[in-house]
Write an enzyme that holds these catalytic residues in place. Structure first.
Site, PDB file in Angstrom:
ATOM      1  NE  ARG A   1      12.730  -7.777  12.565  1.00 27.50           N
ATOM      2  CZ  ARG A   1      13.536  -8.594  13.217  1.00 27.50           C
ATOM      3  NH1 ARG A   1      14.832  -8.586  12.979  1.00 27.50           N
ATOM      4  NH2 ARG A   1      13.075  -9.448  14.097  1.00 27.50           N
TER       5      ARG A   1
ATOM      6  CG  ASP B   1      16.992  -8.720  21.237  1.00 29.45           C
ATOM      7  OD1 ASP B   1      17.007  -8.185  20.109  1.00 29.45           O
ATOM      8  OD2 ASP B   1      17.383  -9.877  21.437  1.00 29.45           O
TER       9      ASP B   1
ATOM     10  CG  HIS C   1       9.964 -12.357  13.787  1.00 31.08           C
ATOM     11  ND1 HIS C   1      10.837 -12.299  12.731  1.00 31.08           N
ATOM     12  CD2 HIS C   1      10.730 -12.508  14.893  1.00 31.08           C
ATOM     13  CE1 HIS C   1      12.076 -12.430  13.158  1.00 31.08           C
ATOM     14  NE2 HIS C   1      12.048 -12.547  14.478  1.00 31.08           N
TER      15      HIS C   1
HETATM   16  O1  DOR Z   1      15.549 -13.608  19.068  1.00 32.90           O
HETATM   17  C1  DOR Z   1      16.255 -12.857  18.417  1.00 32.90           C
HETATM   18  N1  DOR Z   1      15.778 -12.213  17.339  1.00 32.90           N
HETATM   19  N2  DOR Z   1      17.535 -12.676  18.765  1.00 32.90           N
HETATM   20  C2  DOR Z   1      18.395 -11.994  17.982  1.00 32.90           C
HETATM   21  O2  DOR Z   1      19.520 -11.853  18.343  1.00 32.90           O
HETATM   22  C3  DOR Z   1      17.939 -11.485  16.663  1.00 32.90           C
HETATM   23  C4  DOR Z   1      16.533 -11.192  16.712  1.00 32.90           C
HETATM   24  C5  DOR Z   1      15.948 -10.853  15.363  1.00 32.90           C
HETATM   25  O3  DOR Z   1      16.533 -10.029  14.649  1.00 32.90           O
HETATM   26  O4  DOR Z   1      14.889 -11.361  15.051  1.00 32.90           O
END
Ligand code: DOR
Length: 455
Positions: free
Chosen positions: A70, A311, A315
């Site tokens: 981020r 991944d 957030h």
């Molecule tokens: O759930 C997801 N969040 N999938 C993605 O490919 C991007 C990621 C994000 O950057 O929040």
């Protein structure tokens, strides 16, 4: 200097069980100048420092090839320093970071900004994906080989941020420019727009997430992608496969398409995850029903999967609490990836050797990493040292990510990383960070070719 028993080492790991290429054996490992200098039995040799690994397994440094840290632009969710702290605490020695930051990593200046920030807070080694779009496609043959670039990334379907390469013409323009691996988020944008209207409608129920972002949308995107990759003669790496159907397609394209799965998709399933976690289980592509999860495990057993990643897509809790579908998709995961997977090893779902194949050898092979990915003389002294008997309850409180939560809060796992070593530096021991940030850019064989650098 010859590696005789008299050779002084900076560090020797003794009494551990090492997962070497092809065999798991009791072996001591001598480290000099940040590299693996010798593997064998030489506990008595001179060393500045000795680490006793009795009862522990020494794995090659495990690499998380899909994280979103981020920075810049979204640093209220995460930044490079916190992301890499979380990685080191979780037994990860190198991370490959995604380009959907603000600004997007679609130009050299943006990459340089990330490289400068990572150099200050690098608790692990690091590399960055270059975002591919129709607009920058012609520059990619040059830009994809900049130092610190692990490959090109395209989003065929919108997720967090504005990076998009949705139509066949746009995808082809990227595939036809350059040679490095293209990592692809394969969900079909056009189908998802239609599904949003016809399937999701006004629903605010997160259980609808796998219906909106449907199996058909993933199948369509992956089918189109392998056709376009073949036309362009370009290698693609299909990220976070979530459906049984895509595995059936990809088994016929092993020459051109490699495969990634995520720990979340292997561990959580619908509808249970949405019942328990609500929008905290929301990610793209979605976590689906049990039979899809079983197909992903089968694909691991059958050798179809090349890489396993987190991944890590943090957030804040407030953002995740918004009413679906305004809630953003993604969960943190870089710190919990190894513990969750070691627990799967202890439950007999895969072997420790297969986990190493998916998180060290696989990244080495697919991304053509120089000098990382196996325990071998001359390779970087990167190690993930694990206690397969340790029991640990994962908590939100111990997460170093700025987002401060994990979908695995409260889960007790068996098997835990106890030391993370990056090029001979101990950066994590017994759950605490140690020393200074030592991270450097990962080096790649293809970008070193023809240059006056050691491969
Ligand atoms: O759930 C997801 N969040 N999938 C993605 O490919 C991007 C990621 C994000 O950057 O929040």
């Amino acid at each position: 200097m010859a590696d005789t028993p008299e050779s002084p080492y900076d560090l020797v790991l003794i009494n551990g069980t090492a997962v070497l290429p092809g065999r798991t054996v009791q072996a001591d490992i001598g480290i000099r100048g940040g590299k693996i200098a010798a593997i064998g039995r030489f506990a008595g040799s001179r060393a500045v420092k000795t680490v006793d690994c009795l009862g522990l397994h020494i794995l090659p440094g495990l690499i998380d090839t899909q994280v979103h840290f981020r920075e810049p632009g979204l640093t209220h969710k995460e930044d490079l320093e916190h992301g890499m702290k979380a990685a080191a605490l979780g037994g990860i020695t190198a991370v490959f970071e995604m380009p959907n930051t603000k600004p997007l990593t679609t130009a050299p200046e943006a990459l340089q900004g990330k490289m400068a920030a990572a150099a200050k807070g690098g608790w692990t080694d690091y590399a960055f994906y270059f975002g591919g779009t129709a607009a920058n496609a012609e520059n990619l043959p040059q830009w994809e080989n900049l130092p610190g670039v692990c490959g090109v990334k395209i989003f065929m379907g919108s997720s967090t941020g504005d990076l998009l390469c949705a139509t066949d013409a746009e995808i082809s323009s990227v595939l036809k420019n350059g040679r490095r691996v293209v990592a692809v988020h394969a969900e079909d944008e056009m189908m998802m727009i239609e599904n949003k209207r016809s399937i999701l409608g006004d629903s605010t129920d997160v259980q609808m997430h796998p219906a909106w972002r449907s199996v058909e949308s993933c199948v369509s995107a992956t089918s189109r992608l392998v056709r376009l990759a073949r036309e362009a003669g370009r290698r693609v790496h299909v990220l976070h496969i979530s459906t049984a159907e895509e595995m059936e397609i990809l088994k016929d394209h092993r020459d051109i398409a490699s495969v990634e799965v995520l720990a979340n998709h292997l561990t959580l399933h619908a509808p249970d995850c949405y019942d328990r976690l609500g929008t905290r289980a929301q990610q793209n592509p979605p976590i689906r029903e049990k039979h899809h999860q079983e197909a992903l495990w089968r694909a691991i057993d059958e050798g179809l999967v090349d890489i396993l990643a987190s991944d890590h897509a943090p957030h804040t809790p407030e953002e995740k609490s918004k009413t679906y579908p305004d809630s953003p998709s993604g969960t943190p995961g870089v710190q919990t990836l190894v513990p969750v997977m070691l627990d799967h090893v202890n439950q007999g779902r895969l072997s420790l050797e297969r986990l190493v194949d998916l998180m060290a050898e696989g990244p080495h092979r697919i991304h053509q990493i120089a000098g990382k990915g196996r325990i071998a003389r001359g390779y970087d002294a990167d190690f993930t040292i694990v206690d397969m008997k340790a029991r640990h309850t994962i908590t939100n409180a111990e997460q170093a990510s700025k987002s401060g939560w994990t979908p695995f809060d409260g889960l007790t796992v068996t098997g835990f990383p106890v030391m993370t070593m990056v090029r001979g530096h101990i950066v994590m021991q017994d759950g605490a960070l140690r020393g200074q940030p030592v991270g450097r850019p990962v080096r790649f064989r293809e970008s070193l070719m023809g240059k006056n650098d050691q491969i």
